[in-house]
Design a protein around this motif. Structure first.
Motif, short mmCIF file in Angstrom:
data_model
loop_
_atom_site.label_atom_id
_atom_site.label_comp_id
_atom_site.label_asym_id
_atom_site.label_seq_id
_atom_site.Cartn_x
_atom_site.Cartn_y
_atom_site.Cartn_z
N PRO A 1 18.55 -17.61 -0.07
CA PRO A 1 18.17 -16.45 -0.96
C PRO A 1 19.05 -15.92 -1.94
N PHE A 2 20.31 -16.11 -1.51
CA PHE A 2 21.50 -15.69 -2.63
C PHE A 2 21.51 -16.90 -3.63
N ALA A 3 21.26 -18.06 -3.10
CA ALA A 3 21.50 -19.21 -3.95
C ALA A 3 20.32 -19.08 -5.28
N CYS A 4 19.22 -18.55 -4.47
CA CYS A 4 17.95 -18.27 -5.54
C CYS A 4 18.30 -17.37 -6.46
N ILE A 5 18.95 -16.29 -6.14
CA ILE A 5 19.32 -15.32 -7.21
C ILE A 5 20.32 -15.88 -8.13
N LEU A 6 21.38 -16.66 -7.51
CA LEU A 6 22.51 -16.96 -8.55
C LEU A 6 21.63 -18.27 -9.55
N LEU A 7 20.94 -18.96 -9.03
CA LEU A 7 20.18 -19.99 -9.88
C LEU A 7 19.51 -19.47 -10.97
N THR A 8 18.61 -18.34 -10.53
CA THR A 8 17.88 -17.84 -11.47
C THR A 8 18.56 -17.18 -12.74
N LEU A 9 19.88 -16.47 -12.36
CA LEU A 9 20.94 -15.94 -13.33
C LEU A 9 21.39 -16.80 -14.23
N ILE A 10 21.71 -17.86 -13.36
CA ILE A 10 22.48 -19.31 -14.24
C ILE A 10 21.62 -19.67 -15.06
N CYS A 11 20.34 -20.15 -14.85
CA CYS A 11 19.25 -20.67 -15.66
C CYS A 11 18.91 -19.58 -16.89
N ALA A 12 18.98 -18.45 -16.52
CA ALA A 12 18.72 -17.43 -17.74
C ALA A 12 19.71 -17.69 -18.69
N VAL A 13 21.02 -17.54 -18.28
CA VAL A 13 22.06 -17.73 -19.27
C VAL A 13 22.23 -19.09 -20.17
N ILE A 14 21.76 -20.22 -19.21
CA ILE A 14 21.81 -21.27 -19.98
C ILE A 14 20.67 -21.46 -20.96
N THR A 15 19.64 -20.96 -20.55
CA THR A 15 18.26 -20.95 -21.49
C THR A 15 18.35 -20.18 -22.72
N SER A 16 19.40 -19.30 -22.75
CA SER A 16 19.55 -18.68 -24.11
C SER A 16 19.97 -19.72 -25.15
N VAL A 17 20.85 -20.66 -24.78
CA VAL A 17 21.34 -21.69 -25.81
C VAL A 17 20.36 -22.85 -25.93
N LEU A 18 19.20 -23.03 -25.26
CA LEU A 18 18.47 -24.20 -25.45
C LEU A 18 17.28 -24.09 -26.34
N LYS A 19 16.97 -25.17 -26.76
CA LYS A 19 15.82 -25.32 -27.60
C LYS A 19 14.45 -24.95 -26.94
N PRO A 20 13.35 -24.38 -27.57
CA PRO A 20 12.28 -24.11 -26.80
C PRO A 20 11.78 -24.94 -25.70
N ARG A 21 11.48 -26.26 -26.04
CA ARG A 21 10.88 -27.35 -24.85
C ARG A 21 11.93 -27.24 -23.85
N ALA A 22 13.31 -27.42 -24.16
CA ALA A 22 14.04 -27.75 -22.79
C ALA A 22 14.15 -26.13 -22.09
N ALA A 23 14.22 -25.09 -22.79
CA ALA A 23 13.96 -23.91 -22.33
C ALA A 23 12.81 -23.84 -21.29
N ARG A 24 11.61 -24.33 -21.72
CA ARG A 24 10.36 -24.34 -20.94
C ARG A 24 10.80 -25.05 -19.61
N TYR A 25 11.38 -26.22 -19.71
CA TYR A 25 11.53 -27.25 -18.60
C TYR A 25 12.44 -26.62 -17.62
N LEU A 26 13.64 -25.86 -18.08
CA LEU A 26 14.65 -25.23 -17.13
C LEU A 26 13.78 -24.29 -16.39
N THR A 27 13.17 -23.35 -17.19
CA THR A 27 12.53 -22.31 -16.46
C THR A 27 11.49 -22.90 -15.41
#
Lengths: 122, 501
Positions: B8-34
């Protein structure tokens, strides 16, 4: 009179009422945001004064005094800091939305904006 | 501690990290990461759910290794994991199902922001469901509000931005009321973690001290969260917000954002204040009145709606009325009924928004209900999903909302008196109105289009993307599973509620 003894809390309640009425009754978006900020500040004042204990100092160890009895409760202050960060983000977003609406509808009157937007095609 | 207990804690952390990384990705990559983040959270939640069901126990996970009453905690039990499991599937199918329309409606350069907002919505839902600390709940309520407001305005159309502002105003008011409630509760108990607060409140209730502040706390928290979950009459922001957002955003707003607050409210009642104290203070009666009014008024507004999305949006007001009426019963059956309808409504409403959007596209980008005529021949899968969702909310047996109606009636009859009469009357009126507007729309879908001479116009099938089709099939399966295996899920909810207290 308890109201005068707990004057921080009294001030917080008055400020909250001012902020609440400004936010709900004013049509101008900027005034609404100001009302919202006053309301949030009132809540933070209320929270901060819960940690204050008369005659004690900020919980920073100086002169080797380590007794808990010497300091105020630091938790509310920590919570207020977190709350302020949240509040600033919310104000920033609201102001950004207001700018966007002003560019589109050339007014900050929310009722007028809702009326114009309602006439736009679905 | 076993590895799975960290998930459960890993889920919270993973979503947070993905949200941060997504901000610098291109749309297609952002979609895949999400997409990856949602799949990973769903898989991890499934593992935790199996673990909690197998052990039949809940556990507390310390954050930062400071034990109560100083540290921050999350709590994981059957109720939390079953709720999260269903909601994870809803997020997954909503994200993939609405992708085609969302890509068209959102500016390409802004698509990664949309993905960040989806990540943040999931993050705040995870935190609201799992947290054991009231101030953490407040912080994630605000994150949820900001993310949801972003989702509402993402299309960048005038009406959407107006809806976003209205959404923000009402929701910020709700957040402030919730925060004042938490502050007063902290003042009288000295705690922010749920168990220590419950112990202190039990002592206060026994001694009769702080009766008025406790009532105020309950009123503030209840009104604050009711405003945020769009209980009638605080629902004026809802139709605009749901109908002007992208389909994925509408699906997430109706099924995830508002439901997170309701789960938190149940937590406050059961784990923080204590069920008996809440009943003594009379808050349930107020919720019952507003819930019953919402059941009828939401349905009346839905009948008058001209567009499909507005109709589905107003229908949410009625369905949230069902949830609060069930809560207002003040008994265990009512509480489980409310939790069950949170899941049932989340699965159904998101399916209606996604399938409705596909039908709109297949009918020439229309939004009007009358233009859906012949929709079944243009998009059979979307029409099937929409029909199933409509039938579910009307209360057709073997489907999940039927179970809600049966449980609500049972809870009302068990309560007896005026509660029973009002609930049964409102339920009857609301069901009739549901049938009126949903069947009316569904009939349009199955009515062939004819030209002026009365000859049938052949409708060509509009191709659907594979991902959208899979998502709709997933939605249909999820709704059928909820309806057909309701006994097992209800048992889990009853067990979870017992462990919860």
């Amino acid at each position: 009179m308890r109201l005068f003894t707990n004057y921080y809390e009294t001030a917080a309640v008055i400020l909250f009422c001012i902020g609440f009425t400004t936010m709900m009754l004013n049509k101008n978006l900027i005034k609404k945001i100001i009302g919202m900020d006053i309301m949030d500040s009132a809540v933070y004042l209320f929270l901060a004064c819960q940690g204050y204990i008369e005659g004690r100092t900020a919980p920073i160890v100086v002169d080797g005094v380590q007794s808990v009895e010497a300091y105020i409760n630091p938790i509310p202050a920590g919570l207020v800091l977190t709350g302020i960060v949240v509040s600033v983000s919310v104000s920033a977003l609201m102001l950004a939305l207001s700018v966007r609406l002003y560019y589109r509808y050339h007014t900050l009157d929310l009722d007028e904006i809702i009326a114009i937007a309602g006439r736009e095609e679905v | 501690m076993q590895l799975v207990q960290n998930f459960p804690f890993a889920c919270i952390l993973l979503t947070l990290i993905c949200a941060v990384i997504t901000s610098v990705l291109k749309p297609r990559a952002a979609r895949y990461l999400t997409f990856f983040a949602i799949c990973a959270v769903t898989a991890m939640t499934a593992c935790v759910m199996v673990f909690t069901l197998k052990t039949g126990e809940s556990y507390v996970y310390l954050m930062g290794h400071f034990p109560a009453p100083w540290g921050n905690e999350i709590r994981v039990g059957v109720l939390e994991t079953v709720t999260m499991m269903v909601l994870c599937f809803v997020i997954l199918f909503s994200f993939t199902g609405g992708m085609r329309v969302s890509v068209r409606q959102i500016e390409e350069t802004k698509y990664n922001i949309f993905c960040i907002l989806v990540d943040l919505t999931m993050l705040s839902l995870l935190a609201l469901v799992y947290t054991n600390d009231l101030f953490t709940a407040y912080v994630f309520i605000e994150i949820n509000t900001l993310a949801a407001a972003g989702l509402v305005i993402m299309r960048q159309i005038g009406r959407g931005v107006v809806a976003g502002v209205r959404y923000m105003i009402m929701n910020l008011l709700g957040s402030s009321l919730f925060l004042i409630g938490v502050v007063i509760l902290y003042t009288i108990t000295g705690h922010l973690l749920m168990e220590p607060i419950q112990d202190s409140v039990a002592v206060l209730a026994q001694t009769g001290k702080y009766h008025v502040p406790l009532t105020m706390v309950l009123a503030l928290i209840s009104v604050g969260l009711a405003m945020k979950s769009a209980l009638f009459p605080f629902s004026s922001w809802l139709p605009g917000a749901y109908s002007n957002a992208t389909p994925t955003a509408s699906a997430l707003l109706s099924s995830i954002v508002s439901k997170g607050y309701i789960v938190l409210l149940v937590k406050v009642y059961v784990r923080v204040i204590g069920y008996d104290v809440v009943r003594q203070l009379g808050v349930f009666d107020v919720l019952f009145v507003f819930g019953a009014a919402g059941m009828v008024m939401g349905s009346v507004c839905a009948v008058r709606a001209k567009t499909t999305r507005m109709m589905v949006a107003y229908s949410s007001v009625a369905q949230i009325g069902y949830i609060f009426t069930a809560l207002g019963m003040g008994n265990e059956v009512g509480m489980v009924c409310a939790l069950w309808h949170v899941l049932a409504h989340a699965a159904t409403k998101s399916m209606l928004f996604i399938s409705g959007a596909e039908l709109d596209v297949a009918s020439g980008d229309t939004h009007l209900r009358r233009d859906l005529r012949g929709g079944f021949w243009r998009s059979p899968l979307a029409a099937t999903a929409f029909t199933l969702g409509s039938a579910n909310l009307v209360g057709v047996p073997m489907l999940s909302a039927f179970v809600t109606k049966v449980m609500l009636s049972t809870a009302a009859i068990n309560t007896g008196g005026r509660h029973a009469a009002i609930t049964l009357a409102c339920l009857a009126v609301s069901t009739l109105l549901n049938a009126w507007y949903f069947l009316n729309t569904t009939l349009h879908l199955f009515t062939p289009v004819r030209d002026e001479s009365g000859a049938r116009v052949v409708q060509s099938r509009v191709p659907m993307r594979g991902m959208t089709a899979l998502s709709l099939i997933g939605f249909i399966a999820l709704n059928l599973i909820l309806g057909l295996w309701c006994g097992d899920i209800l048992d889990a909810l009853f067990t979870g509620l017992h462990h919860f207290a």
